[in-house]
Design a protein around this motif. Structure first.
Motif, PDB file in Angstrom:
ATOM      1  N   GLU A 117       0.829  -1.197   0.000  1.00 25.31           N
ATOM      2  CA  GLU A 117       0.000   0.000   0.000  1.00 25.31           C
ATOM      3  C   GLU A 117       0.866   1.250   0.000  1.00 25.31           C
ATOM      4  OE1 GLU A 117      -3.327   2.407   2.664  1.00 25.31           O
ATOM      5  OE2 GLU A 117      -2.269   0.683   3.510  1.00 25.31           O
ATOM      6  N   ALA A 118       1.912   1.281   0.837  1.00 27.74           N
ATOM      7  CA  ALA A 118       2.777   2.444   0.909  1.00 27.74           C
ATOM      8  C   ALA A 118       3.487   2.691  -0.415  1.00 27.74           C
ATOM      9  CB  ALA A 118       3.790   2.271   2.037  1.00 27.74           C
ATOM     10  N   ARG A 119       3.992   1.625  -1.021  1.00 29.32           N
ATOM     11  CA  ARG A 119       4.699   1.772  -2.297  1.00 29.32           C
ATOM     12  C   ARG A 119       3.741   2.172  -3.416  1.00 29.32           C
ATOM     13  NH1 ARG A 119       8.248  -3.617  -1.079  1.00 29.32           N
ATOM     14  NH2 ARG A 119       9.945  -2.588   0.038  1.00 29.32           N
ATOM     15  N   GLN A 120       2.515   1.617  -3.365  1.00 30.70           N
ATOM     16  CA  GLN A 120       1.524   1.988  -4.369  1.00 30.70           C
ATOM     17  C   GLN A 120       1.148   3.460  -4.220  1.00 30.70           C
ATOM     18  OE1 GLN A 120       0.238  -0.020  -6.950  1.00 30.70           O
ATOM     19  NE2 GLN A 120      -0.377   2.035  -7.610  1.00 30.70           N
ATOM     20  N   VAL A 157      -1.761   7.170   2.831  1.00 24.85           N
ATOM     21  CA  VAL A 157      -1.551   5.752   3.116  1.00 24.85           C
ATOM     22  C   VAL A 157      -2.562   5.387   4.202  1.00 24.85           C
ATOM     23  CG1 VAL A 157       0.118   3.976   3.765  1.00 24.85           C
ATOM     24  CG2 VAL A 157       0.901   6.067   2.618  1.00 24.85           C
ATOM     25  N   THR A 158      -3.720   4.908   3.790  1.00 28.33           N
ATOM     26  CA  THR A 158      -4.841   4.750   4.725  1.00 28.33           C
ATOM     27  C   THR A 158      -4.554   3.739   5.833  1.00 28.33           C
ATOM     28  OG1 THR A 158      -5.876   3.130   3.252  1.00 28.33           O
ATOM     29  CG2 THR A 158      -6.550   5.440   3.016  1.00 28.33           C
ATOM     30  N   GLY A 159      -3.702   2.758   5.566  1.00 27.72           N
ATOM     31  CA  GLY A 159      -3.375   1.766   6.584  1.00 27.72           C
ATOM     32  C   GLY A 159      -2.585   2.334   7.744  1.00 27.72           C
ATOM     33  N   GLU A 160      -2.054   3.545   7.588  1.00 33.03           N
ATOM     34  CA  GLU A 160      -1.264   4.183   8.640  1.00 33.03           C
ATOM     35  C   GLU A 160      -2.089   5.131   9.507  1.00 33.03           C
ATOM     36  OE1 GLU A 160       1.986   3.692   9.431  1.00 33.03           O
ATOM     37  OE2 GLU A 160       1.892   2.041   8.016  1.00 33.03           O
ATOM     38  N   ARG A 161      -3.398   5.181   9.292  1.00 34.38           N
ATOM     39  CA  ARG A 161      -4.235   6.086  10.072  1.00 34.38           C
ATOM     40  C   ARG A 161      -4.227   5.702  11.557  1.00 34.38           C
ATOM     41  NH1 ARG A 161      -9.788   6.480   6.459  1.00 34.38           N
ATOM     42  NH2 ARG A 161      -9.022   7.978   4.899  1.00 34.38           N
ATOM     43  N   GLU A 187      -5.872   7.672  15.539  1.00 33.78           N
ATOM     44  CA  GLU A 187      -6.832   8.673  16.001  1.00 33.78           C
ATOM     45  C   GLU A 187      -6.367  10.094  15.698  1.00 33.78           C
ATOM     46  OE1 GLU A 187      -6.938   7.598  20.056  1.00 33.78           O
ATOM     47  OE2 GLU A 187      -8.454   6.029  19.789  1.00 33.78           O
ATOM     48  N   ARG A 188      -5.054  10.303  15.750  1.00 38.51           N
ATOM     49  CA  ARG A 188      -4.523  11.658  15.587  1.00 38.51           C
ATOM     50  C   ARG A 188      -3.575  11.836  14.407  1.00 38.51           C
ATOM     51  NH1 ARG A 188      -5.019  11.120  21.226  1.00 38.51           N
ATOM     52  NH2 ARG A 188      -6.026  12.917  22.224  1.00 38.51           N
ATOM     53  N   THR A 189      -3.193  10.768  13.739  1.00 37.45           N
ATOM     54  CA  THR A 189      -2.176  10.879  12.697  1.00 37.45           C
ATOM     55  C   THR A 189      -2.690  10.451  11.328  1.00 37.45           C
ATOM     56  OG1 THR A 189      -1.309   8.658  13.161  1.00 37.45           O
ATOM     57  CG2 THR A 189      -0.317  10.508  14.351  1.00 37.45           C
ATOM     58  N   THR A 190      -2.141  11.102  10.313  1.00 39.25           N
ATOM     59  CA  THR A 190      -2.420  10.776   8.909  1.00 39.25           C
ATOM     60  C   THR A 190      -1.096  10.800   8.155  1.00 39.25           C
ATOM     61  OG1 THR A 190      -4.560  11.900   9.102  1.00 39.25           O
ATOM     62  CG2 THR A 190      -3.795  11.362   6.875  1.00 39.25           C
ATOM     63  N   VAL A 191      -0.843   9.773   7.349  1.00 39.06           N
ATOM     64  CA  VAL A 191       0.407   9.666   6.596  1.00 39.06           C
ATOM     65  C   VAL A 191       0.114   9.803   5.103  1.00 39.06           C
ATOM     66  CG1 VAL A 191       2.349   8.159   5.982  1.00 39.06           C
ATOM     67  CG2 VAL A 191       1.521   8.227   8.345  1.00 39.06           C
ATOM     68  N   TYR A 192       0.917  10.624   4.421  1.00 37.22           N
ATOM     69  CA  TYR A 192       0.769  10.836   2.985  1.00 37.22           C
ATOM     70  C   TYR A 192       2.056  10.462   2.259  1.00 37.22           C
ATOM     71  CZ  TYR A 192      -3.296  13.699   4.231  1.00 37.22           C
ATOM     72  OH  TYR A 192      -4.502  14.150   4.726  1.00 37.22           O
ATOM     73  N   ALA A 193       1.901   9.830   1.107  1.00 39.90           N
ATOM     74  CA  ALA A 193       3.026   9.630   0.195  1.00 39.90           C
ATOM     75  C   ALA A 193       3.183  10.906  -0.627  1.00 39.90           C
ATOM     76  CB  ALA A 193       2.753   8.439  -0.722  1.00 39.90           C
TER      77      ALA A 193
END
Length: 259
Positions: free
Chosen positions: A39-42, A56-60, A62-68
């Motif tokens: 998912e991260a590589r995609q 990267v929705t799998g990294e959500r 309560e307080r954090t959001t990760v973007y490629a």
């Protein structure tokens, strides 16, 4: 004079990184299994192709959001001081919602909160409030039998817990506060209001009092899990008249809150 006595505001303590957002040249640390790596590589490939960052929705959390990022090799972590999502029953996430609702067992709870929390549905069997995070909990008990609460948004109002006095508990998505609403001068003169003894029970936590009268519930490593500022009392005009501090022993055993 009619007034409102704010007894305690209790909330979970967020664990934040030193920066609100950060970039990394590596795959997110939590992405350890094959599905998460894919998912991260995609997401990196999609971001590079579109020129816009991709979550990267799998990294959500309560307080954090990760973007490629569109550069195709780095990620941005955004972290909020307040919950931006709450765990949903059965998995996944939902929008935080502090609106109270009655459960089948009679207790009252927010629709979607970042910590497990429930309020009494009335009677004497359950604590006034129980809040839990990571298997560690606090339970706050009212000394007398409680009436069935009236619900209004995020508030539960227990009418006439003393003559001329209502008890109001207000939920947030990560904690609660409770007020004693003194409705008449006669009620304010009631000697029972000089000290109200609440029962506080902690599991896996120790409650300690700060020099300013604030309270903290800490785990075995001394880390704050819940915290509360000093209790206050003010008149119906809203101007603080006096600060009431609560005497709480640094023991996880039952403790009395002095209002």
């Amino acid at each position: 004079m009619a007034g409102i006595a704010a007894v305690m505001v209790l909330s979970a303590v967020p664990v934040l990184d030193t920066a609100a957002s950060a970039a990394s040249a590596a795959v997110p640390a939590a992405a350890t299994d094959t599905a998460e790596l894919t998912e991260a590589r995609q997401a990196l490939a999609d971001a590079k192709e579109t020129g816009a960052r991709v979550e990267v929705t799998g990294e959500r959390s309560e307080r954090t959001t990760v973007y490629a990022n569109p550069d195709g090799y780095s990620f941005t972590l955004e972290e909020s001081a307040v919950p931006v999502r709450a765990a949903a029953p059965g998995g996944g996430w939902q929008a935080p919602d502090a609106t109270l609702e009655r459960r089948a067992d009679g207790t009252v709870a927010p629709k979607a909160s970042a910590v497990e929390m429930e309020f009494s549905g009335g009677g004497s069997g359950d604590p006034l409030v129980r809040i839990e995070k990571g298997g560690r909990s606090l339970a706050l008990g009212w000394p007398e039998k409680l009436p069935v609460p009236e619900l209004d948004g995020s508030s539960a109002v227990y009418r006439e817990v003393m003559e001329g006095v209502d008890l109001r508990v207000i939920a947030s998505t990560e904690g609660f506060r409770h007020l004693l609403v003194v409705k008449t001068p006669e009620a304010a003169a009631n000697p029972e209001l000089q000290q109200v003894d609440y029962v506080l029970k902690a599991e896996g936590l120790k409650v300690v009092k700060g020099a300013a009268g604030d309270l903290a519930a800490v785990d075995a490593d001394g880390k704050r899990v819940f915290s509360a500022p000093p209790a206050q009392m003010w008149d119906s005009a809203g101007a603080p008249e006096a600060v009431e501090t609560a005497e709480v022993p640094a023991s996880p055993a039952a403790a009395a809150f002095g209002a």
